[in-house]
Design an enzyme around this catalytic site. Structure first.
Site, PDB file in Angstrom:
ATOM      1  N   THR A  95       0.533  -1.784   0.617  1.00  0.00           N
ATOM      2  CA  THR A  95      -0.127   0.228   0.047  1.00  0.00           C
ATOM      3  C   THR A  95       0.668   1.847   0.108  1.00  0.00           C
ATOM      4  OG1 THR A  95       0.350  -0.181   1.963  1.00  0.00           O
ATOM      5  CG2 THR A  95      -2.079  -1.287   1.425  1.00  0.00           C
TER       6      THR A  95
ATOM      7  N   ALA B 115       1.619  -8.046   8.060  1.00  0.00           N
ATOM      8  CA  ALA B 115       1.724  -9.240   9.339  1.00  0.00           C
ATOM      9  C   ALA B 115       0.893  -9.188  10.342  1.00  0.00           C
ATOM     10  CB  ALA B 115       2.257  -7.593  10.320  1.00  0.00           C
TER      11      ALA B 115
ATOM     12  N   ASN C  57       5.085  -4.452  13.113  1.00  0.00           N
ATOM     13  CA  ASN C  57       4.534  -4.701  14.189  1.00  0.00           C
ATOM     14  C   ASN C  57       4.950  -5.772  14.359  1.00  0.00           C
ATOM     15  OD1 ASN C  57       2.211  -4.290  12.738  1.00  0.00           O
ATOM     16  ND2 ASN C  57       2.095  -6.745  13.541  1.00  0.00           N
TER      17      ASN C  57
ATOM     18  N   ASP D 101       0.771  -4.462  18.742  1.00  0.00           N
ATOM     19  CA  ASP D 101       0.682  -3.612  16.760  1.00  0.00           C
ATOM     20  C   ASP D 101       0.836  -2.425  16.872  1.00  0.00           C
ATOM     21  OD1 ASP D 101       0.164  -3.028  14.418  1.00  0.00           O
ATOM     22  OD2 ASP D 101      -2.323  -3.157  14.789  1.00  0.00           O
TER      23      ASP D 101
ATOM     24  N   CYS E 120     -15.393 -11.168  11.036  1.00  0.00           N
ATOM     25  CA  CYS E 120     -15.424 -10.621  10.153  1.00  0.00           C
ATOM     26  C   CYS E 120     -15.707  -9.014  10.436  1.00  0.00           C
ATOM     27  CB  CYS E 120     -17.841 -10.647  10.862  1.00  0.00           C
ATOM     28  SG  CYS E 120     -18.415 -11.750  10.544  1.00  0.00           S
TER      29      CYS E 120
ATOM     30  N   MET F 174     -14.883 -11.600  -0.845  1.00  0.00           N
ATOM     31  CA  MET F 174     -14.577 -12.326   0.603  1.00  0.00           C
ATOM     32  C   MET F 174     -14.219 -14.094   1.351  1.00  0.00           C
ATOM     33  SD  MET F 174     -17.033 -12.082   3.035  1.00  0.00           S
ATOM     34  CE  MET F 174     -17.066 -14.091   4.211  1.00  0.00           C
TER      35      MET F 174
HETATM   36 CA    CA Z   1      -0.381  -3.183  12.360  1.00  0.00          CA
END
Ligand code: CA
Length: 705
Positions: A178, A195, A277, A326, A628, A670
């Site tokens: 990204t 991660a 992380n 994290d 979800c 999905m």
């Molecule tokens: Ca992360």
């Protein structure tokens, strides 16, 4: 005004001089002296220092109130616009979600070309935080983009034709890209993410012309054998900080993905990498402690400096040793020179997730100072003698649930900060929200799926409770004095998760907000001087540039970018169709306008009434939260891009619902949960969602049309 006009003349000269070389003729020399071209924004942070400071001052505190929309460009997808646009010689290069690249006339927004890398939509299931992209690099007539499915692609800047493409990751694993590539030394640098799912992080350097891999630096050690990579020289040193024989890291790769900050420092000839992380988050599961053995897990949550030509390790500073919350250190890295105790120091400034603001010596990675920019409950400070945090013993949730600040969203995340060379202040989008962490007693490593080693309490259904929780979280724009490590001013913004900042010589700071306001502030006082309704979350780094003597300010607005974060808390519950992301560009006296806000209300069928016991509803809530909520929203409230399951047609039919959970819509992104969610679990989740849907349906019926 005079400065802008003078630079316009130069820009025209540059245009004619560069004519034969074509567009985006960016070189090392041009990037190294980017301050001589304030009309351009040629790299991610404008200069190699990534201070995001512009010398343009045609727009300033006196006239910013006259800013109006110059043009607006509609991108091809609604989600996740996180990019910092690049502008070179009158052309803007910008990305949207799904790694689509757009070249636009920077004065009119006219589309010059679009490149869609056709990322397979099922890759979206491997993206922790939407399918966004934070921008391109330009170099020597080419535009470079990293794609969500792990490719690095070079495009001809003139027409967007592909020059070369290379796969940078093992696509059988849940890697994503990204972040924006960076260009220097004739190389293109790119990292990756993943991660949360289970991957091993690294940064790669590719030859800008041929696309050949030049070097790779892994941020976690290979427990089995050397990699034949640049990081081999520190493999033993890193291995000594992990459990060598036990722990989920042996399967997952340990994490440490470098998904955002990769900054070339041309003053110390270092490439600075912000490392992510651990994978899983929970260190007790990732790398269990061994009595008497260091368990810091290098180089997680560290800033690492390497040689930009070879990838050879130079030095590092680990901000969160033994990371378990994290707490990435991937956040934007800024280089500067500060006067500290009478001495000029070449420093790196960093505000990672963990809530501290670090000033680090670029010569040797030594810690110069650390200040606190947000409430922290995991540590009370940083011990300047050791450079280590002073941890709160309870924060590691070894003995039970711990509620900790900052949360995995961070006190500061990827949204870029900026620094004004006139005020000496750093402008940081900061937020405070807590997270409950409980060790997952039944953890099993699920290849390709969410693997954090933690469980989190479902959001209570009761609206009043949700509102009370919401009221504990907030975001603010912070002006921070990095020398004194002290707050200069702040502006409260209400909701957390606000946009990046831009500082200009007009003594302005620009920032967008989660609820779509794009604002200018007085850089010295924080007084709000201007606001525009961008109609959608304004998250990425704003930029400014000039063409033909006119200064422009650009921002991106979209749904997405962790849209699910606020949804369950009622900050956003949009009963309307998502609209495509936009590039909104402003100038003094601009008179363009956005299309009318789309208020199409989504239809809602009466939800099924399922007779479920409290135990089944609790089972469904736990299953929803575990599998979800990351995509479809906390508490079953979607932010409007991915389906709100309370409105999903599949909710009506147990078989359709189960088949969807078990892979029927895998090609749409999905995930197939067959291995992890039984038919009975799926039905319990349906009962929970139907219950939530009943409440929504009642509200919608009561709402005036
Ligand atoms: Ca992360």
């Amino acid at each position: 005004m005079r400065i802008a006009a003078a630079w316009a003349g130069l820009a025209l000269l540059a245009l004619s001089a560069c004519g034969p070389m074509g567009p985006a003729a960016v070189t090392e020399a041009r990037l190294a002296s980017a301050d001589n071209e304030p009309g351009n924004w040629m790299s991610h942070g404008r200069t190699y220092s990534e201070e995001r400071y512009s010398q343009l001052d045609e727009i300033n505190t006196e006239n910013v109130g006259q800013l109006g929309l110059a043009w607006s460009y509609e991108m091809r997808v609604p989600r996740g616009a996180e990019a910092t646009p690049i502008v070179v010689d009158g052309v803007m290069y910008v990305t949207s979600a799904w790694s689509i690249v757009y070249a636009l006339d920077a004065t009119t927004g006219e589309e010059l070309w679009v490149f869609d890398p056709d990322v397979p939509r099922e890759r979206g299931a491997s993206a922790c935080c939407d399918v966004g992209n934070r921008g391109v690099a330009v170099w020597n007539g080419k535009v470079y983009v990293g794609t969500l499915d792990g490719r690095l692609i070079a495009l001809n800047a003139r027409d967007g034709a592909k020059v070369w493409e290379t796969i940078t990751v093992d696509q059988s694993r849940p890697y994503t890209i990204t972040g924006a590539p960076r260009a220097a030394r004739g190389l293109i640098y790119i990292g990756n993410g993943g991660a949360e799912f289970g991957v091993r992080g690294y940064v790669s350097a590719y030859d800008a012309e041929s696309g050949e891999l030049r070097w790779r630096f892994y941020t976690t050690p290979n427990p089995r054998e050397p990699d034949n990579a640049a990081s081999d020289s520190v493999r033993d040193a890193a291995l000594a900080t992990w459990n060598p024989t036990t722990g989920a890291w042996l399967e997952s790769g340990g994490g440490g993905t470098a998904w955002d900050a990769i900054v070339y420092d041309n003053e110390t000839d270092t490439l600075w990498i912000g490392v992510g992380n651990g994978s899983p988050w929970n260190r007790d599961i990732r790398s269990p402690n061994v009595e008497g053995r260091n368990n810091d897990n290098l180089y997680l949550s560290s800033v690492v400096g390497v040689d930009p030509d070879t990838g050879a390790y130079k030095c590092h500073y680990q901000e969160t040793p033994g990371e378990t919350w994290d707490y990435t250190a991937t956040q934007p890295i800024m280089l500067s020179t500060l006067q500290i105790e009478g001495r000029e120091r070449r420093v790196l400034m960093h505000a990672p997730k963990n809530g501290f603001f670090y000033v680090i010596d670029r010569e040797n990675c030594g810690l110069i100072s650390a200040g606190s920019i947000a409430t922290q409950t995991w540590a009370s400070g940083v011990d300047m003698a050791t450079g280590r945090p002073i941890e709160n013993a309870d924060a590691r949730y070894a003995a039970g649930t711990a509620i900790v600040l900052p949360s995995p969203f961070g006190a500061h995340n990827w949204h870029p900060m900026s620094m004004s060379r006139r005020t000496g202040l750093v402008y940081i989008p900061v937020q405070e929200l807590a997270q409950d962490y409980t060790a997952d007693p039944a953890f099993v490593y699920r290849p390709g799926r969410w693997n954090t080693g933690t469980v989190h309490a479902p959001l209570p259904s009761d609206r009043a409770t949700r509102a009370a929780i919401r009221n504990t979280m907030h975001g603010y724009l912070l002006a921070w004095d990095p020398v004194a490590q002290r707050e200069a001013w702040r502006v409260e913004l209400g909701a957390p998760w606000n946009g990046g900042t831009l500082a200009t010589a007009g003594d302005l700071v620009f920032q967008g907000t989660l609820d779509g306001r794009f604002r200018a502030y007085n850089a010295r006082t924080g007084e709000q001087l201007w606001e525009y309704d961008n109609q959608a979350a304004t998250m990425g780094g704003p930029i400014t540039y000039s063409v033909g003597g006119d200064q422009y300010v650009a921002s991106l607005a979209s749904y997405g970018t962790l849209w699910f974060l606020p949804a369950g808390f009622g900050v956003a519950d949009p009963p309307r169709e998502p609209v495509n992301a936009r590039v909104n560009v402003f100038r003094i006296g601009g008179t363009a306008s956005l299309p009318p806000r789309n208020l199409v209300r989504l239809p809602m069928e009466r939800p099924p009434t399922l007779r479920a016991s409290q135990a089944t509803l609790a089972q469904g809530a736990a299953g929803y939260t575990a599998f979800c909520s990351v995509c479809h929203g906390t508490g079953a409230v979607s932010g409007g891009v991915l389906p709100d399951l309370r409105r999903a047609p599949s909710l009506q039919d147990a078989n359709v619902w189960r088949d969807t959970v078990h892979g029927a819509r895998a090609a749409n992104g999905m995930p197939d949960f067959t291995q992890w969610v039984t038919a009975s679990d799926a039905e319990a989740i349906r009962a929970y969602v139907a219950n939530e849907a009943q409440a929504l349906y009642a509200e919608e019926q009561a709402r005036p049309q």
